[in-house]
Design a protein around this motif. Structure first.
Motif, PDB file in Angstrom:
ATOM      1  N   GLN A 127      14.554 -14.601 -11.404  1.00 37.82           N
ATOM      2  CA  GLN A 127      15.890 -14.994 -11.867  1.00 37.82           C
ATOM      3  C   GLN A 127      15.996 -14.901 -13.377  1.00 37.82           C
ATOM      4  O   GLN A 127      16.571 -15.757 -14.048  1.00 37.82           O
ATOM      5  N   GLY A 128      15.409 -13.822 -13.924  1.00 32.49           N
ATOM      6  CA  GLY A 128      15.501 -13.559 -15.356  1.00 32.49           C
ATOM      7  C   GLY A 128      14.543 -14.346 -16.214  1.00 32.49           C
ATOM      8  O   GLY A 128      14.531 -14.184 -17.443  1.00 32.49           O
ATOM      9  N   MET A 129      13.718 -15.207 -15.601  1.00 32.34           N
ATOM     10  CA  MET A 129      12.777 -16.020 -16.351  1.00 32.34           C
ATOM     11  C   MET A 129      11.341 -15.576 -16.045  1.00 32.34           C
ATOM     12  O   MET A 129      11.007 -15.286 -14.906  1.00 32.34           O
ATOM     13  N   PRO A 130      10.467 -15.538 -17.066  1.00 27.04           N
ATOM     14  CA  PRO A 130       9.065 -15.192 -16.824  1.00 27.04           C
ATOM     15  C   PRO A 130       8.331 -16.332 -16.096  1.00 27.04           C
ATOM     16  O   PRO A 130       8.413 -17.493 -16.499  1.00 27.04           O
ATOM     17  N   VAL A 131       7.676 -15.994 -15.002  1.00 29.11           N
ATOM     18  CA  VAL A 131       6.947 -16.979 -14.195  1.00 29.11           C
ATOM     19  C   VAL A 131       5.566 -16.411 -13.888  1.00 29.11           C
ATOM     20  O   VAL A 131       5.407 -15.213 -13.680  1.00 29.11           O
ATOM     21  N   THR A 132       4.566 -17.293 -13.850  1.00 31.98           N
ATOM     22  CA  THR A 132       3.207 -16.857 -13.582  1.00 31.98           C
ATOM     23  C   THR A 132       2.797 -17.221 -12.152  1.00 31.98           C
ATOM     24  O   THR A 132       2.975 -18.354 -11.718  1.00 31.98           O
ATOM     25  N   ILE A 133       2.277 -16.224 -11.442  1.00 29.77           N
ATOM     26  CA  ILE A 133       1.596 -16.486 -10.171  1.00 29.77           C
ATOM     27  C   ILE A 133       0.126 -16.690 -10.508  1.00 29.77           C
ATOM     28  O   ILE A 133      -0.501 -15.822 -11.112  1.00 29.77           O
ATOM     29  N   SER A 134      -0.419 -17.826 -10.130  1.00 32.37           N
ATOM     30  CA  SER A 134      -1.805 -18.127 -10.497  1.00 32.37           C
ATOM     31  C   SER A 134      -2.565 -18.700  -9.299  1.00 32.37           C
ATOM     32  O   SER A 134      -2.246 -19.780  -8.812  1.00 32.37           O
ATOM     33  N   ILE A 135      -3.535 -17.938  -8.817  1.00 32.32           N
ATOM     34  CA  ILE A 135      -4.445 -18.393  -7.755  1.00 32.32           C
ATOM     35  C   ILE A 135      -5.840 -18.454  -8.370  1.00 32.32           C
ATOM     36  O   ILE A 135      -6.359 -17.441  -8.834  1.00 32.32           O
ATOM     37  N   GLN A 136      -6.436 -19.619  -8.387  1.00 33.36           N
ATOM     38  CA  GLN A 136      -7.721 -19.793  -9.051  1.00 33.36           C
ATOM     39  C   GLN A 136      -8.717 -20.502  -8.127  1.00 33.36           C
ATOM     40  O   GLN A 136      -8.380 -21.494  -7.493  1.00 33.36           O
ATOM     41  N   ASP A 137      -9.931 -19.966  -8.084  1.00 34.00           N
ATOM     42  CA  ASP A 137     -11.032 -20.594  -7.351  1.00 34.00           C
ATOM     43  C   ASP A 137     -10.642 -20.876  -5.891  1.00 34.00           C
ATOM     44  O   ASP A 137     -10.836 -21.975  -5.388  1.00 34.00           O
ATOM     45  N   CYS A 138     -10.082 -19.862  -5.224  1.00 32.19           N
ATOM     46  CA  CYS A 138      -9.620 -20.022  -3.838  1.00 32.19           C
ATOM     47  C   CYS A 138     -10.316 -19.026  -2.912  1.00 32.19           C
ATOM     48  O   CYS A 138     -10.606 -17.894  -3.302  1.00 32.19           O
ATOM     49  N   ASP A 139     -10.583 -19.466  -1.677  1.00 36.50           N
ATOM     50  CA  ASP A 139     -11.052 -18.574  -0.620  1.00 36.50           C
ATOM     51  C   ASP A 139      -9.862 -18.185   0.241  1.00 36.50           C
ATOM     52  O   ASP A 139      -8.964 -18.996   0.483  1.00 36.50           O
ATOM     53  N   LEU A 140      -9.851 -16.939   0.701  1.00 42.15           N
ATOM     54  CA  LEU A 140      -8.715 -16.442   1.472  1.00 42.15           C
ATOM     55  C   LEU A 140      -9.172 -15.797   2.775  1.00 42.15           C
ATOM     56  O   LEU A 140     -10.100 -14.988   2.798  1.00 42.15           O
ATOM     57  N   VAL A 141      -8.507 -16.176   3.870  1.00 41.27           N
ATOM     58  CA  VAL A 141      -8.678 -15.529   5.171  1.00 41.27           C
ATOM     59  C   VAL A 141      -7.321 -14.966   5.593  1.00 41.27           C
ATOM     60  O   VAL A 141      -6.302 -15.635   5.459  1.00 41.27           O
ATOM     61  N   LEU A 142      -7.324 -13.715   6.090  1.00 42.67           N
ATOM     62  CA  LEU A 142      -6.118 -13.088   6.605  1.00 42.67           C
ATOM     63  C   LEU A 142      -6.230 -12.930   8.118  1.00 42.67           C
ATOM     64  O   LEU A 142      -7.275 -12.522   8.627  1.00 42.67           O
ATOM     65  N   LEU A 143      -5.160 -13.264   8.839  1.00 41.51           N
ATOM     66  CA  LEU A 143      -5.044 -12.961  10.264  1.00 41.51           C
ATOM     67  C   LEU A 143      -3.843 -12.043  10.432  1.00 41.51           C
ATOM     68  O   LEU A 143      -2.707 -12.447  10.169  1.00 41.51           O
ATOM     69  N   ILE A 144      -4.080 -10.803  10.833  1.00 41.95           N
ATOM     70  CA  ILE A 144      -3.006  -9.816  10.930  1.00 41.95           C
ATOM     71  C   ILE A 144      -2.976  -9.242  12.339  1.00 41.95           C
ATOM     72  O   ILE A 144      -4.003  -8.817  12.873  1.00 41.95           O
ATOM     73  N   ALA A 145      -1.791  -9.225  12.959  1.00 44.69           N
ATOM     74  CA  ALA A 145      -1.608  -8.632  14.285  1.00 44.69           C
ATOM     75  C   ALA A 145      -0.943  -7.270  14.132  1.00 44.69           C
ATOM     76  O   ALA A 145       0.012  -7.124  13.364  1.00 44.69           O
ATOM     77  N   ILE A 146      -1.458  -6.277  14.867  1.00 45.67           N
ATOM     78  CA  ILE A 146      -0.929  -4.922  14.716  1.00 45.67           C
ATOM     79  C   ILE A 146      -1.051  -4.191  16.047  1.00 45.67           C
ATOM     80  O   ILE A 146      -1.983  -4.430  16.819  1.00 45.67           O
ATOM     81  N   GLN A 147      -0.108  -3.299  16.330  1.00 47.17           N
ATOM     82  CA  GLN A 147      -0.140  -2.495  17.543  1.00 47.17           C
ATOM     83  C   GLN A 147      -0.992  -1.242  17.319  1.00 47.17           C
ATOM     84  O   GLN A 147      -1.143  -0.779  16.187  1.00 47.17           O
ATOM     85  N   PRO A 148      -1.573  -0.674  18.396  1.00 50.87           N
ATOM     86  CA  PRO A 148      -2.501   0.458  18.247  1.00 50.87           C
ATOM     87  C   PRO A 148      -1.949   1.636  17.455  1.00 50.87           C
ATOM     88  O   PRO A 148      -2.631   2.192  16.595  1.00 50.87           O
ATOM     89  N   PHE A 149      -0.691   2.067  17.735  1.00 52.14           N
ATOM     90  CA  PHE A 149      -0.136   3.210  17.030  1.00 52.14           C
ATOM     91  C   PHE A 149       0.043   2.912  15.543  1.00 52.14           C
ATOM     92  O   PHE A 149      -0.182   3.780  14.687  1.00 52.14           O
ATOM     93  N   LYS A 150       0.439   1.670  15.220  1.00 51.58           N
ATOM     94  CA  LYS A 150       0.590   1.281  13.819  1.00 51.58           C
ATOM     95  C   LYS A 150      -0.777   1.239  13.130  1.00 51.58           C
ATOM     96  O   LYS A 150      -0.905   1.567  11.943  1.00 51.58           O
ATOM     97  N   PHE A 151      -1.785   0.813  13.876  1.00 51.15           N
ATOM     98  CA  PHE A 151      -3.135   0.750  13.309  1.00 51.15           C
ATOM     99  C   PHE A 151      -3.641   2.150  12.973  1.00 51.15           C
ATOM    100  O   PHE A 151      -4.246   2.386  11.916  1.00 51.15           O
ATOM    101  N   ARG A 152      -3.395   3.098  13.870  1.00 54.89           N
ATOM    102  CA  ARG A 152      -3.806   4.475  13.604  1.00 54.89           C
ATOM    103  C   ARG A 152      -3.096   5.027  12.365  1.00 54.89           C
ATOM    104  O   ARG A 152      -3.696   5.705  11.533  1.00 54.89           O
ATOM    105  N   LYS A 153      -1.794   4.736  12.254  1.00 50.79           N
ATOM    106  CA  LYS A 153      -1.018   5.187  11.090  1.00 50.79           C
ATOM    107  C   LYS A 153      -1.549   4.551   9.812  1.00 50.79           C
ATOM    108  O   LYS A 153      -1.651   5.200   8.764  1.00 50.79           O
TER     109      LYS A 153
END
Length: 325
Positions: A97-123
Motif C-alpha cells: 500500500q505504498g509503504m516499505p514493509v519488511t518480511i522477516s523470518i528468523q531462526d525458523c524451521d519449515l515443513v511444506l505439505l503440498i498436494a498435486i495431481q500426477p499430470f501436474k507433477f509431471r509438468k
C-alpha cells in the motif's frame, strides 16, 4: 515433524489429499510454537499479511491443491521456502500500500505439505528449474493411493497427538528408514531426516530408545508408498531432467482400487476410455507397454490372459483394509 523437510503428496483423488492435509494440520495446531499457513496463492503482499515477522518458530505451510497456484505463485513459494529451509531465515523489503514493509523470518524451521495431481507433477518436473534443484534435497515424494473406494470411512481420519515426551537423542540413523528415504533425498539429508523421525517416534510413543523393530515397522507401514516414487521416474539421458511415468502411475491406481481382482486388457481399455475400434491396436499397444514396465518392477503380474497386483501389494492392502474399513 521433520524440520526443514517437506512432503509432496501425488494423487489423482483430490478428496483423499485434502482429507490427509486437513487431518494432520488440525491436530498439529496444539503443538507449541507451531505456525500453520495454507496457501492458495503466494505474493509478497500476502507474506506480509500472514507472516511479517516470525522468530524462533516452527512453520508448517500447506498447499491443498497445487493447480490453484499460478506459475508466479509456485516459483515464489519455492524460492522463499528453499531459502528458509536452507538458512532458517528469509528477509525481504517490499512495498505494501505504498509503504516499505519488511518480511522477516528468523531462526525458523519449515515443513511444506503440498498436494498435486500426477499430470501436474509431471509438468512441474519438466518445466520448473526451482523444483529440479530442490527435489532431491528437500522433498519426500509420497505417491498417495487409496485402495478402498467403497465401504470406507466417509470423514477425514482423526490423528490424536499424545503428550510428548523428551527422548534420549539419537545419532545413528536406522538402516531400514535410510533405505527408503535415500530414494527421495541426498544421503546427508536422508540421515538427518531419519534421525529426526526416530526422535519424533520416541517422543510420540513415550519410548527412550528407537529399536530395530521400530525401524522395521516403519518400513512395513510406509515402504510400498515411498518405494513407488523411484519406480515411476524415467530418465533417458544424464543431460536431461528426469520425468514422471504418469501412465503407469494411473494404472497402479487402477489396480490398487481392485487390489483383490484379476482384470483383462479390455477392462483397462474401458476404464481409461480407450475402447475405440479404430484405435484398438494403438490403445492395446500403449497399455501393454505400461504393463510390461510395471511387471518388470514387480508391482503387477501377468496371469495370462488376466493381470493382477503382485502378492506383496495384495497382502499389504489386505492389512490396509482390516484397519480402514
Amino acid at each position: 515433524m521433520l524440520a526443514n523437510q517437506s512432503v509432496f503428496n501425488v494423487a489423482s483423488s483430490g478428496r483423499c489429499k485434502t482429507h490427509m492435509i486437513f487431518s494432520i494440520t488440525e491436530e498439529m495446531k496444539k503443538i507449541p510454537d507451531l505456525v500453520i499457513n495454507n496457501w492458495n496463492s503466494v505474493t509478497y503482499y500476502e507474506l506480509v499479511q500472514k507472516i511479517s515477522l516470525l522468530i524462533g518458530k516452527r512453520l508448517l505451510w500447506t498447499v491443498e491443491e497445487w493447480s490453484m497456484l499460478t506459475d508466479y505463485h509456485r516459483e515464489l513459494l519455492m524460492a522463499v521456502a528453499s531459502k528458509v529451509q536452507t538458512d532458517r531465515k528469509f528477509e525481504r523489503m517490499v512495498s505494501a500500500q505504498g509503504m516499505p514493509v519488511t518480511i522477516s523470518i528468523q531462526d525458523c524451521d519449515l515443513v511444506l505439505l503440498i498436494a498435486i495431481q500426477p499430470f501436474k507433477f509431471r509438468k512441474l518436473m519438466r518445466e520448473s528449474e526451482n523444483w529440479n534443484s530442490l527435489a532431491n534435497d528437500r522433498f519426500i515424494k509420497l505417491m498417495l493411493i487409496n485402495p478402498l473406494q467403497k465401504d470406507t470411512k466417509k470423514i477425514p481420519p482423526h490423528f490424536s497427538l499424545p503428550l510428548l515426551t523428551q527422548p534420549l537423542p539419537h545419532f545413528v540413523p536406522n538402516r531400514d528408514i535410510m533405505e527408503l528415504l535415500e530414494q527421495h533425498l541426498t544421503r546427508s539429508r536422508a540421515e538427518l531426516a531419519t534421525i529426526r523421525y526416530m526422535n519424533a517416534w520416541c517422543s510420540l510413543n513415550g519410548g527412550i530408545q528407537f529399536t530395530e523393530a521400530d525401524g522395521l515397522a516403519f518400513k512395513v507401514l510406509y515402504g510400498p508408498y515411498l518405494e513407488l516414487y523411484n519406480m515411476m521416474i524415467l530418465s533417458s539421458d544424464p543431460d536431461r531432467e528426469e520425468s514422471f511415468h504418469t501412465g503407469p502411475f494411473r494404472i497402479i491406481e487402477y489396480f490398487t482400487n481392485r487390489w483383490n481382482d484379476e482384470v483383462t486388457i479390455y477392462d483397462m481399455e474401458k476404464h481409461f476410455h480407450m475402447s475405440s475400434e479404430e484405435l484398438r491396436d494403438v490403445s492395446q499397444s500403449s497399455l501393454y507397454r505400461h504393463l510390461r514396465l510395471l511387471k518388470g518392477k514387480g508391482i503387477i503380474r501377468n496371469n495370462s490372459p488376466t493381470w493382477s497386483l503382485a502378492p506383496k501389494y495384495r497382502d499389504y492392502f489386505e492389512r490396509y483394509k482390516e484397519n480402514w474399513s
